[in-house]
Design a protein around this motif. Structure first.
Motif, PDB file in Angstrom:
ATOM      1  N   LEU A  76      -9.093 -13.981  -1.343  1.00  0.00           N
ATOM      2  CA  LEU A  76      -8.590 -13.052  -2.286  1.00  0.00           C
ATOM      3  C   LEU A  76      -7.597 -12.157  -1.259  1.00  0.00           C
ATOM      4  O   LEU A  76      -7.300 -11.084  -1.711  1.00  0.00           O
ATOM      5  N   THR A  77      -7.438 -12.291  -0.053  1.00  0.00           N
ATOM      6  CA  THR A  77      -6.574 -11.388   0.712  1.00  0.00           C
ATOM      7  C   THR A  77      -5.324 -11.057   0.027  1.00  0.00           C
ATOM      8  O   THR A  77      -4.697 -11.555  -0.694  1.00  0.00           O
ATOM      9  N   ALA A  78      -5.158  -9.856   0.240  1.00  0.00           N
ATOM     10  CA  ALA A  78      -3.962  -8.972  -0.249  1.00  0.00           C
ATOM     11  C   ALA A  78      -4.198  -8.678  -1.978  1.00  0.00           C
ATOM     12  O   ALA A  78      -3.006  -8.213  -2.450  1.00  0.00           O
ATOM     13  N   TRP A  79      -5.276  -9.181  -2.341  1.00  0.00           N
ATOM     14  CA  TRP A  79      -5.531  -8.800  -3.845  1.00  0.00           C
ATOM     15  C   TRP A  79      -5.311  -7.051  -3.824  1.00  0.00           C
ATOM     16  O   TRP A  79      -5.674  -6.283  -2.993  1.00  0.00           O
ATOM     17  N   GLY A  80      -4.605  -6.785  -5.076  1.00  0.00           N
ATOM     18  CA  GLY A  80      -4.508  -5.108  -5.274  1.00  0.00           C
ATOM     19  C   GLY A  80      -2.964  -4.731  -4.651  1.00  0.00           C
ATOM     20  O   GLY A  80      -2.705  -3.462  -4.520  1.00  0.00           O
ATOM     21  N   THR A  81      -2.298  -5.580  -3.749  1.00  0.00           N
ATOM     22  CA  THR A  81      -1.169  -5.283  -2.978  1.00  0.00           C
ATOM     23  C   THR A  81       0.113  -5.892  -3.659  1.00  0.00           C
ATOM     24  O   THR A  81      -0.181  -6.464  -4.870  1.00  0.00           O
ATOM     25  N   ASP A  82       1.046  -5.651  -3.313  1.00  0.00           N
ATOM     26  CA  ASP A  82       2.413  -6.215  -3.713  1.00  0.00           C
ATOM     27  C   ASP A  82       2.713  -7.543  -3.373  1.00  0.00           C
ATOM     28  O   ASP A  82       3.520  -8.279  -3.686  1.00  0.00           O
ATOM     29  N   TYR A  83       1.680  -8.145  -2.469  1.00  0.00           N
ATOM     30  CA  TYR A  83       1.933  -9.354  -1.952  1.00  0.00           C
ATOM     31  C   TYR A  83       1.187 -10.325  -2.489  1.00  0.00           C
ATOM     32  O   TYR A  83       0.096 -10.035  -3.453  1.00  0.00           O
ATOM     33  N   GLN A  84       1.360 -11.683  -2.546  1.00  0.00           N
ATOM     34  CA  GLN A  84       0.868 -12.739  -3.319  1.00  0.00           C
ATOM     35  C   GLN A  84      -0.767 -12.655  -2.731  1.00  0.00           C
ATOM     36  O   GLN A  84      -1.024 -12.859  -1.554  1.00  0.00           O
ATOM     37  N   VAL A  85      -1.815 -13.115  -3.918  1.00  0.00           N
ATOM     38  CA  VAL A  85      -2.993 -13.180  -3.496  1.00  0.00           C
ATOM     39  C   VAL A  85      -3.131 -14.425  -2.737  1.00  0.00           C
ATOM     40  O   VAL A  85      -2.805 -15.383  -3.257  1.00  0.00           O
ATOM     41  N   GLY A  86      -4.057 -14.177  -1.624  1.00  0.00           N
ATOM     42  CA  GLY A  86      -4.422 -15.502  -0.605  1.00  0.00           C
ATOM     43  C   GLY A  86      -3.333 -15.219   0.564  1.00  0.00           C
ATOM     44  O   GLY A  86      -3.555 -15.855   1.586  1.00  0.00           O
ATOM     45  N   GLY A  87      -2.409 -14.293   0.556  1.00  0.00           N
ATOM     46  CA  GLY A  87      -1.768 -13.905   1.801  1.00  0.00           C
ATOM     47  C   GLY A  87      -0.789 -15.239   2.337  1.00  0.00           C
ATOM     48  O   GLY A  87      -0.532 -15.146   3.720  1.00  0.00           O
ATOM     49  N   SER A  88      -0.198 -16.179   1.581  1.00  0.00           N
ATOM     50  CA  SER A  88       0.416 -17.115   1.960  1.00  0.00           C
ATOM     51  C   SER A  88      -0.225 -18.170   3.055  1.00  0.00           C
ATOM     52  O   SER A  88       0.570 -18.959   3.745  1.00  0.00           O
ATOM     53  N   ILE A 115       4.719 -15.445   7.349  1.00  0.00           N
ATOM     54  CA  ILE A 115       3.725 -14.621   7.340  1.00  0.00           C
ATOM     55  C   ILE A 115       3.953 -12.991   6.946  1.00  0.00           C
ATOM     56  O   ILE A 115       4.970 -12.583   7.544  1.00  0.00           O
ATOM     57  N   ASN A 116       3.062 -12.537   6.319  1.00  0.00           N
ATOM     58  CA  ASN A 116       3.271 -11.138   5.798  1.00  0.00           C
ATOM     59  C   ASN A 116       2.047 -10.459   6.556  1.00  0.00           C
ATOM     60  O   ASN A 116       1.148 -11.094   7.034  1.00  0.00           O
ATOM     61  N   PRO A 117       1.876  -8.983   6.528  1.00  0.00           N
ATOM     62  CA  PRO A 117       0.935  -8.464   7.112  1.00  0.00           C
ATOM     63  C   PRO A 117      -0.410  -8.874   6.756  1.00  0.00           C
ATOM     64  O   PRO A 117      -1.354  -8.743   7.490  1.00  0.00           O
ATOM     65  N   TRP A 118      -0.581  -9.229   5.642  1.00  0.00           N
ATOM     66  CA  TRP A 118      -1.911  -9.719   4.926  1.00  0.00           C
ATOM     67  C   TRP A 118      -2.259 -10.864   5.477  1.00  0.00           C
ATOM     68  O   TRP A 118      -3.396 -11.394   5.757  1.00  0.00           O
ATOM     69  N   GLY A 119      -1.262 -11.918   5.462  1.00  0.00           N
ATOM     70  CA  GLY A 119      -1.567 -13.350   5.762  1.00  0.00           C
ATOM     71  C   GLY A 119      -1.803 -13.185   7.399  1.00  0.00           C
ATOM     72  O   GLY A 119      -2.620 -13.888   7.871  1.00  0.00           O
ATOM     73  N   PRO A 487     -16.164  -5.384  -5.023  1.00  0.00           N
ATOM     74  CA  PRO A 487     -15.813  -6.252  -4.188  1.00  0.00           C
ATOM     75  C   PRO A 487     -14.402  -6.943  -3.847  1.00  0.00           C
ATOM     76  O   PRO A 487     -13.921  -7.412  -2.896  1.00  0.00           O
ATOM     77  N   MET A 488     -13.716  -7.062  -5.255  1.00  0.00           N
ATOM     78  CA  MET A 488     -12.052  -7.445  -5.036  1.00  0.00           C
ATOM     79  C   MET A 488     -11.444  -6.802  -4.304  1.00  0.00           C
ATOM     80  O   MET A 488     -10.326  -7.244  -3.467  1.00  0.00           O
ATOM     81  N   PHE A 489     -11.648  -5.356  -4.405  1.00  0.00           N
ATOM     82  CA  PHE A 489     -10.825  -4.556  -3.505  1.00  0.00           C
ATOM     83  C   PHE A 489     -11.027  -4.708  -2.052  1.00  0.00           C
ATOM     84  O   PHE A 489     -10.226  -4.929  -1.340  1.00  0.00           O
ATOM     85  N   LEU A 490     -12.298  -4.741  -1.656  1.00  0.00           N
ATOM     86  CA  LEU A 490     -12.759  -5.030  -0.408  1.00  0.00           C
ATOM     87  C   LEU A 490     -12.399  -6.391   0.327  1.00  0.00           C
ATOM     88  O   LEU A 490     -12.050  -6.524   1.528  1.00  0.00           O
ATOM     89  N   SER A 491     -12.410  -7.391  -0.642  1.00  0.00           N
ATOM     90  CA  SER A 491     -12.386  -8.722  -0.210  1.00  0.00           C
ATOM     91  C   SER A 491     -10.374  -8.615  -0.134  1.00  0.00           C
ATOM     92  O   SER A 491     -10.260  -9.570   0.925  1.00  0.00           O
ATOM     93  N   GLY A 492      -9.853  -8.161  -0.704  1.00  0.00           N
ATOM     94  CA  GLY A 492      -8.353  -8.101  -0.628  1.00  0.00           C
ATOM     95  C   GLY A 492      -7.750  -7.374   0.749  1.00  0.00           C
ATOM     96  O   GLY A 492      -7.077  -7.792   1.518  1.00  0.00           O
ATOM     97  N   MET A 493      -8.839  -6.412   1.416  1.00  0.00           N
ATOM     98  CA  MET A 493      -8.694  -5.810   2.371  1.00  0.00           C
ATOM     99  C   MET A 493      -9.070  -6.719   3.703  1.00  0.00           C
ATOM    100  O   MET A 493      -8.989  -6.149   4.835  1.00  0.00           O
ATOM    101  N   VAL A 494      -9.650  -7.884   3.388  1.00  0.00           N
ATOM    102  CA  VAL A 494     -10.440  -8.775   4.429  1.00  0.00           C
ATOM    103  C   VAL A 494     -11.615  -8.226   5.189  1.00  0.00           C
ATOM    104  O   VAL A 494     -11.792  -8.225   6.242  1.00  0.00           O
ATOM    105  N   TYR A 495     -12.145  -7.345   4.295  1.00  0.00           N
ATOM    106  CA  TYR A 495     -13.487  -6.653   4.640  1.00  0.00           C
ATOM    107  C   TYR A 495     -14.615  -7.564   4.588  1.00  0.00           C
ATOM    108  O   TYR A 495     -15.876  -7.348   4.879  1.00  0.00           O
ATOM    109  N   ASP A 496     -14.472  -8.875   3.956  1.00  0.00           N
ATOM    110  CA  ASP A 496     -15.593  -9.703   3.966  1.00  0.00           C
ATOM    111  C   ASP A 496     -15.006 -11.257   3.942  1.00  0.00           C
ATOM    112  O   ASP A 496     -13.755 -11.197   4.010  1.00  0.00           O
TER     113      ASP A 496
END
Length: 532
Positions: A76-88, A115-119, A487-496
């Motif tokens: 779920l990397t990048a969840w809640g951002t303007d980028y594709q969920v998963g970070g490419s 590669i974007n910042p979240w990927g 958890p989805m917010f934190l997972s999007g931030m790659v905190y888990d």
């Protein structure tokens, strides 16, 4: 007898309500995972297929041994951002020719795999996992390099990708690049710094600068194939070690590379004759209350995760808000620390410190099961030394060198998150259940603290405090903290490393422990100064 008994009543209204709430959260999670699987969307997936190419997850599936598991990480990397969920990027741990490997696969349906910042952040986390657990890395490459509009966020830190590859090689941990398409600009260094490189004929394009850039920089006219084609690199530059006729052949060659690594695990092997838990893991859906203020017994979780539901509890009568003890999971020994009633007191802190030291003496990995509101506050507890004792526990966690795994089941607030080995304390793996929440404190408590501070400030200035404004502020802050602790917010931030179905906890922990044992398991020989 050390086999845990269960008091769970699966037919009770409370259990059924908890179960339904968890299933609803899992349905939401499935919908978000589907966004990652969808990649760049139907248009770009169709375009990719029309070119005769496999999708990222199809490449991973063909790479892995048949019917072997794949533990996807940070989906779920990048969840809640303007980028594709998963970070490419698709990352995870899988078995290739009997060898557990860290696999990264570019998703070329998302902006050509750029590669974007979240990927990038997701890739860094994957590299950490590979390095900490001594896992060979396989990169399935098809990427246009950096997402140029975000270069200011990518260029400076992005060099770490290549640093990590060269450090892995220096440590004797193999790196393999299988190039299916573009690997350009900085991305050209990915195969350039890998130990083994496979390229697909007439598909792979690896160059520092493509024909347009070369034309602008030097005036030279060139084409893709002569500048960076797979056959050129196989015959002329020597960058390609193996030339594949198509994607499936490239994956076959990648598997053969791994088969010839002569790779050996350095950690002790698990016991082969372990038993499954005595209690049904399906019950894990209804054990955690939907209201995290309601405590639950973590032994009910332990009984459904450990081998044979067999658990030797350590200091059961002392510091009873923290359950500690010894068990096995899929034949691997573990020490478990699990919050029982949320708050950590001085006794729990001292108990945890001793237990962590014992685990380090016996080279036993530690599993932290989170459901804590933090360390106890108040005059009595401050005078009793809660800061010293909490610091003692955090010291032990910080300097422990046996592998740690954390699972956030419920609340994980304040310094309790640190003492239970949160992300900042480098657990080898950290997973969350859909029921988990993590923040500096609960939303109502945080809003209340702000209200008290603002009220005192108004009084000190001799102003009348605006109660309507206070109510609006509290509602806004509670809503914000609630959203940011999910958890989805934190997972999007790659905190888990991913949100998991509670029923899969034992399997996920088994895969994690197996990966951990690719390297040696060694406890600390010394700790910092414990304030007594």
């Amino acid at each position: 007898m050390t086999v845990l008994r269960s008091a769970v009543d699966a037919g009770s209204p409370d259990f059924q309500a908890n179960r339904e709430a968890m299933l609803d959260k899992l349905a939401e999670l499935d919908a978000e995972h589907a966004k990652a699987v969808a990649g760049g969307g139907e248009k770009y997936v169709s375009r990719h297929r029309d070119r005769g190419k496999l999708l990222a997850r199809e490449r991973v599936e063909l790479l892995l041994d048949p019917d072997s598991p794949f533990l996807e990480l940070s989906p779920l990397t990048a969840w809640g951002t303007d980028y594709q969920v998963g970070g490419s990027l698709v990352t995870g741990i899988g078995v290739v020719e009997g060898v557990e490997c860290l696999v990264n696969a570019s998703d070329p349906t998302v902006k050509g795999g750029a590669i974007n910042p979240w990927g990038m952040k997701k890739g860094f986390r994957a590299a950490d996992i590979a390095a900490q657990n001594r896992l060979p890395t396989i990169n399935l490459v098809e990427s246009g390099g950096a997402d140029l509009p975000t270069q200011k966020e990518i260029f400076i830190p992005g060099g770490r990708t290549f640093r990590d590859l060269t450090r892995a090689s220096a440590a004797g941990v193999p790196t393999v690049a299988v190039v299916f398409g573009n690997s350009t600009a900085g991305g050209a260094y990915l195969p350039g710094m890998s130990d083994h490189v496979v390229m697909v004929k007439e598909r792979a394009k690896v160059f520092l600068g493509g024909p347009p850039l070369v034309k602008m920089a030097t005036g030279e006219e060139s084409d893709d194939e002569s500048l960076g084609g797979a056959e050129m690199h196989a015959r002329v530059s020597g960058l390609a070690d193996y030339l594949a006729v198509d994607e499936r052949d490239a994956i076959r060659l990648g598997r053969r590379v791994v088969a010839r690594l002569n790779w050996k695990k350095q950690g002790p092997a698990p016991q082969a004759d372990y038993a499954e838990p005595e209690h049904d893991p399906e019950d894990l859906l209804g054990i955690v209350p939907s209201d995290l203020k309601v405590p639950f017994d973590p032994r009910e979780v332990i009984a459904r995760v450990v081998d044979g539901s067999d658990f030797d509890e350590f200091k059961p009568l002392y510091g009873s808000s923290l359950v500690t003890g010894w068990a096995q999971i899929h034949g691997y020994p573990v020490g478990i620390l699990a919050n029982a009633r949320g708050v950590l007191f001085s006794e729990e802190s001292q108990k945890a410190t001793q237990f962590i030291q014992l685990a380090n003496q016996t080279n036993t990995p530690l599993l932290f099961l989170h459901n804590t509101t933090g360390y106890m506050v108040g005059k009595e507890y401050e005078q009793g030394g809660i800061i010293k004792h909490g610091a003692m526990m955090i010291n032990a966690v910080s300097n422990s060198t046996v592998p740690h795994i954390s699972v956030l089941m419920g609340a994980s607030y304040g310094a309790g998150h640190y003492g239970m080995c949160g992300r900042a304390y480098d657990p080898r793996f950290l997973f969350a259940w859909p029921s988990a929440k993590s923040a500096v404190m609960g939303p109502a408590q945080l809003a209340g603290v702000l209200s008290i501070v603002m009220r005192q400030g108004a009084q000190s200035r001799g102003q009348v405090y605006n109660e309507e404004h206070d109510a609006a502020m509290r509602a806004m802050v509670e809503g914000q903290i609630e959203a940011e602790s999910l958890p989805m917010f934190l997972s999007g931030m790659v905190y888990d490393d991913g949100i998991i179905d509670p029923r899969d906890t034992r399997t996920v922990l088994g895969i994690s422990l197996s990966a951990i044992h690719s390297g040696p398991i060694e406890g600390a020989t010394g700790f910092g100064v414990f304030r007594m």
